[in-house]
Design a protein around this motif. Structure first.
Motif, short mmCIF file in Angstrom:
data_model
loop_
_atom_site.label_atom_id
_atom_site.label_comp_id
_atom_site.label_asym_id
_atom_site.label_seq_id
_atom_site.Cartn_x
_atom_site.Cartn_y
_atom_site.Cartn_z
N TYR A 62 -8.53 -78.39 113.17
CA TYR A 62 -8.39 -78.14 114.60
C TYR A 62 -7.11 -78.81 115.09
O TYR A 62 -6.84 -79.96 114.77
CB TYR A 62 -9.58 -78.70 115.38
N HIS A 90 -21.65 -75.47 121.22
CA HIS A 90 -20.36 -74.92 120.82
C HIS A 90 -19.91 -74.02 121.97
O HIS A 90 -20.58 -73.04 122.27
CB HIS A 90 -20.51 -74.11 119.52
N HIS A 92 -16.55 -72.20 124.30
CA HIS A 92 -15.16 -71.83 124.50
C HIS A 92 -14.96 -71.63 126.00
O HIS A 92 -15.88 -71.20 126.71
CB HIS A 92 -14.80 -70.55 123.74
N HIS A 106 -11.28 -73.67 122.25
CA HIS A 106 -12.52 -74.33 121.86
C HIS A 106 -12.63 -75.63 122.66
O HIS A 106 -11.74 -76.47 122.60
CB HIS A 106 -12.41 -74.58 120.34
ZN ZN Z 1 -15.09 -72.90 118.65
#
Ligand code: ZN
Length: 145
Positions: A62, A90, A92, A106
């Motif tokens: 990342y 999780h 976005h 993200h």
């Molecule tokens: Zn993600």
């Protein structure tokens, strides 16, 4: 091959987050408090600063970046599943500046809430557990058909 499991909508919550809270951490904390292991989340509002990540598919890491400015959350979409035995959100987000220019990625810890209205929905269904995925290097759902 795609894998899909049946889930059933269960409890739904609607609320607002705390001014000055960490967006991702507070959403995660609410899931843990309410024992939500499987579900979805959506939100809108504004942040005073944001920290996002982009997954580099070559290096399999990342890349984090920060924008230290007020932004509108035009859309936050996410899911809740299990990682390391605990609920994990999780998410976005897409955010917009004063000119309407959008940024997205993200959601990472370090994003600070100015105001945020959310809907959190719990599902009943099989365990969605995250584990290391060889193909992508990501912690993806490990279930198979
Ligand atoms: Zn993600």
């Amino acid at each position: 091959m795609a894998v899909m499991k049946k889930v059933t909508p269960a409890k739904m919550f609607m609320g607002k987050l705390t001014y000055g809270a960490d967006l991702l951490e507070e959403l995660t904390e609410l899931c843990r408090r309410e024992n939500i292991h499987l579900g979805r989340v959506e939100a809108l509002g504004a942040v005073s600063r944001v920290r996002l990540a982009f997954y580099d598919q070559q290096t399999r890491e990342y890349q984090f970046f920060e924008l230290d400015q007020p932004l509108e959350i035009t859309k936050l979409v996410g899911n809740v599943s299990i990682k390391d035995g605990k609920p994990m959100v999780h998410a976005h987000v897409t955010l917009a500046d004063e000119a309407g220019k959008a940024f997205g990625g993200h959601l990472a810890p370090g994003t600070i809430v100015f105001a945020c209205e959310f809907i959190l929905q719990a599902f009943e269904g099989p365990v969605f557990e995250r584990g290391f995925d060889e193909q992508t290097g990501l912690p993806l759902w490990t279930m198979s058909e």
